[in-house]
Design an enzyme around this catalytic site. Structure first.
Site, PDB file in Angstrom:
ATOM      1  N   GLU A 111     112.336  65.654 -40.473  1.00  0.00           N
ATOM      2  CA  GLU A 111     112.964  64.644 -39.458  1.00  0.00           C
ATOM      3  C   GLU A 111     114.377  64.305 -39.949  1.00  0.00           C
ATOM      4  O   GLU A 111     114.747  63.142 -40.085  1.00  0.00           O
ATOM      5  CB  GLU A 111     111.987  63.482 -39.054  1.00  0.00           C
ATOM      6  CG  GLU A 111     110.859  63.749 -38.342  1.00  0.00           C
ATOM      7  CD  GLU A 111     110.180  62.559 -37.663  1.00  0.00           C
ATOM      8  OE1 GLU A 111     110.126  61.614 -38.032  1.00  0.00           O
ATOM      9  OE2 GLU A 111     109.490  63.004 -36.662  1.00  0.00           O
TER      10      GLU A 111
ATOM     11  N   GLU B 102     104.493  68.617 -35.510  1.00  0.00           N
ATOM     12  CA  GLU B 102     103.815  67.107 -35.394  1.00  0.00           C
ATOM     13  C   GLU B 102     103.865  66.798 -33.686  1.00  0.00           C
ATOM     14  O   GLU B 102     104.771  67.187 -33.214  1.00  0.00           O
ATOM     15  CB  GLU B 102     104.624  66.069 -36.019  1.00  0.00           C
ATOM     16  CG  GLU B 102     105.034  65.903 -37.309  1.00  0.00           C
ATOM     17  CD  GLU B 102     105.657  64.883 -38.133  1.00  0.00           C
ATOM     18  OE1 GLU B 102     105.761  63.572 -37.336  1.00  0.00           O
ATOM     19  OE2 GLU B 102     106.192  64.797 -39.325  1.00  0.00           O
TER      20      GLU B 102
HETATM   21  P1  P53 Z   1     104.017  56.778 -37.337  1.00  0.00           P
HETATM   22  C1  P53 Z   1     109.576  57.584 -35.813  1.00  0.00           C
HETATM   23  C2  P53 Z   1     109.687  58.371 -34.503  1.00  0.00           C
HETATM   24  C3  P53 Z   1     109.013  59.422 -34.241  1.00  0.00           C
HETATM   25  C4  P53 Z   1     108.530  59.890 -35.434  1.00  0.00           C
HETATM   26  O1  P53 Z   1     104.810  58.008 -36.877  1.00  0.00           O
HETATM   27  C5  P53 Z   1     108.347  59.417 -36.745  1.00  0.00           C
HETATM   28  C6  P53 Z   1     109.047  58.357 -36.821  1.00  0.00           C
HETATM   29  C7  P53 Z   1     108.974  57.362 -38.044  1.00  0.00           C
HETATM   30  O2  P53 Z   1     107.740  56.596 -37.997  1.00  0.00           O
HETATM   31  O3  P53 Z   1     107.984  59.961 -37.790  1.00  0.00           O
HETATM   32  C8  P53 Z   1     107.151  60.953 -37.738  1.00  0.00           C
HETATM   33  O4  P53 Z   1     103.376  57.171 -38.589  1.00  0.00           O
HETATM   34  C9  P53 Z   1     107.067  61.421 -39.364  1.00  0.00           C
HETATM   35  C10 P53 Z   1     105.624  61.094 -39.887  1.00  0.00           C
HETATM   36  C11 P53 Z   1     104.976  59.880 -38.822  1.00  0.00           C
HETATM   37  C12 P53 Z   1     104.770  60.177 -37.706  1.00  0.00           C
HETATM   38  O5  P53 Z   1     105.891  60.805 -37.062  1.00  0.00           O
HETATM   39  O6  P53 Z   1     105.061  55.679 -37.442  1.00  0.00           O
HETATM   40  O7  P53 Z   1     107.305  62.584 -39.767  1.00  0.00           O
HETATM   41  O8  P53 Z   1     105.721  60.727 -41.084  1.00  0.00           O
HETATM   42  O9  P53 Z   1     103.771  59.460 -39.565  1.00  0.00           O
HETATM   43  C13 P53 Z   1     104.248  59.244 -36.738  1.00  0.00           C
HETATM   44  O10 P53 Z   1     103.180  56.612 -35.919  1.00  0.00           O
END
Ligand code: P53
Length: 490
Positions: A198, A388
């Site tokens: 990211e 993801e």
């Molecule tokens: P969490 C923000 C917005 C979209 C994705 O996020 C993001 C974030 C940062 O939090 O991060 C990614 O755990 C990231 C992962 C993360 C996952 O999305 O806040 O690559 O490390 O855990 C989900 O619910």
């Protein structure tokens, strides 16, 4: 038959959110180790000792900690990443569960400070190398192809302290040394690599919450990105030299943006939002040069980038082989005053009345995923990977130990249907790794109760729990999806 015969179905994690063992076998501390737990409405804090020696904690913000302060782990705070879900000691059990679901691939990251505890040593920590080699060999036992992120938000803390992190050019060479070690040591075990997770977050999240951001913050953010672009491009070149079979990708936080109205000003703002938040990074990494709108973005914020002539050469020579991205939600942009807003971390802005929001305020929008896939394939014509996607939600463990998560199954079903539509429309999608296939620590809030997994982990936000693993209903559902190569979504 939308999905390729050898489509890479699987799940995704990151070292700092699941490994734990933060100070075991010579691992050094990372930036993620000085972050406390937070929640949907209270941000995670970064802890430090100020210049007068007083312990302090403040929300994790663009400007970093004050002059003269030192990051520190303090008494009286919980640091959820320190233990993660203890994947470090459970990896065999976890990989066996992934294999039971039929995973073809597993996305994980390598902790920089496990290989280079401070980040600037001449030679790597052998214990760290041994750990990852064991994990890759375990995956190989089950024919699970590793997909490895080299940097996932966890710069060694020492490099933050000594050099001020990525705004310092010095980080390029240190990262390249780390990446080269990964390519060399794990040659033959790993073929799929992502250079920076990211990468666009640095610029995208700077001013999204209406917080006070100065031109200096933008200067640092764009300079940080420039250093990461060059580091990525050098890593791509070296990765290809070491093993021509390596496939190396970028990784973009994919959010689909919509204009709230058909006011032409909203349409233009929406395009400019895509440019700044999404295309800026993808274009540099896929096309090997800065896009035309870069000048406008820099000028808007009085940014004067330091770019060396050889950097431009490196960018050109180090374009990625594939485009990977995360996708969770869409967001609405407008020049108008908005009364109906959504709050929750990372989704501030106008509410989209056509969509449902999660308990953390993230909009579920599978059509936005189709839109994103079709747009990016047209723009870059490179293989795409969704690395993801998922729904962070509360889970309840029943008396008999079962966990019913139909909401999670629904979310995945809709997104897989959207993927198959995009594929039918000509998109070359080669992989899908759902986020947090096993529950892990949330990056945004530091919570455990924001769960994504097919596999439940008994670890709670107050630090209690025995770390035991159990299968949720979605575990059996995803197994069926993989076995039918995406045909059976019932
Ligand atoms: P969490 C923000 C917005 C979209 C994705 O996020 C993001 C974030 C940062 O939090 O991060 C990614 O755990 C990231 C992962 C993360 C996952 O999305 O806040 O690559 O490390 O855990 C989900 O619910």
């Amino acid at each position: 038959m939308s999905f390729l015969k050898n489509f890479l179905w699987g799940g995704a994690t990151a070292a700092n959110q699941c490994e734990g063992a933060w100070n075991v076998d010579g691992r050094g501390p990372a930036l993620t180790d000085v972050k406390t737990g937070g929640s949907v409405n209270s941000p995670r804090l970064v802890t430090y000792i100020d210049k007068d020696g007083n312990p302090q904690a403040q929300p994790d913000m663009a400007g970093g900690i004050p002059e003269g302060a030192h990051y520190a782990v303090l008494d009286g705070y919980l640091y959820p990443n320190h233990d993660g879900i203890d994947f470090y000691h459970h990896y065999k059990e976890d990989i066996a569960l992934f294999a039971e679901m039929g995973f073809k691939t597993f996305r994980m990251s390598i902790s920089w400070s496990r290989l280079y505890p401070n980040g600037d040593e001449e030679t790597p920590n052998q214990k760290g190398i041994e750990f990852y080699r064991n994990v890759f060999n375990e995956l190989k036992k089950y024919n699970i192809e590793p997909l490895v992120t080299i940097w996932h938000f966890d710069t060694p803390l020492y490099l933050e302290e000594k050099f001020g992190g990525w705004k310092n050019r010095k980080l390029i060479d240190l990262y390249v040394r780390f990446a080269k070690t990964c390519f060399t040591e794990f040659k033959g075990l790993v073929k799929y690599w992502l250079t920076f997770n990211e990468i666009n977050n640095t610029i995208m999240f700077l001013d999204i919450f209406g917080q006070k951001v100065t031109d200096t913050d933008f200067q640092n953010a764009y300079q940080t990105l420039h250093h990461q672009f060059v580091a990525s491009a050098k890593a791509v070149q070296i990765g290809h030299e070491i093993d021509p079979d390596n496939k190396i990708g970028c990784m973009i936080c994919g959010i689909t943006f919509y204009p709230m109205t058909c006011d032409p000003k909203d349409i233009l703002l929406n395009r400019h939002t895509w440019e700044k938040n999404i295309f800026y990074c993808g274009d540099v990494q896929c096309k090997g040069k800065y896009p035309t709108f870069a000048e406008r973005l820099w000028k808007d914020r009085n940014v004067k980038l330091e770019i060396l002539p050889e950097d431009l050469e490196d960018l050109k020579k180090g374009t990625v082989d594939m485009y990977s991205f995360s996708y969770y939600m869409s967001t609405v942009v407008t020049t108008h005053n908005v009364t109906d807003t959504v709050s929750g971390n990372f989704s501030a802005g106008a509410r989209n009345e056509y969509l449902q929001y999660s308990d953390w305020g993230w909009a579920t929008d599978p059509t936005g995923l189709q839109y994103y896939l079709e747009m990016m394939y047209d723009r870059y014509e490179k293989p795409l990977l969704i690395v993801e996607n998922g729904l962070g939600a509360f889970d309840t463990v029943e008396e008999n130990g079962s966990i019913h998560d139909p909401f999670r199954i629904d979310y995945y079903r809709q997104h897989i249907e959207a993927m198959s539509k995009a594929i039918d429309n000509g998109v070359d999608l080669i992989a899908y790794t759902t986020w947090g296939c096993i529950d892990l620590v949330s990056a945004g809030t530091g919570e455990m109760r924001k769960r994504y997994g097919f596999i439940y982990v008994n670890k709670q936000d107050d630090g209690t729990g025995d770390y035991s693993r159990s299968r949720k209903d979605s575990f059996y559902w995803y197994k069926k999806v993989i076995a039918s190569n995406g045909e059976d979504l019932a």
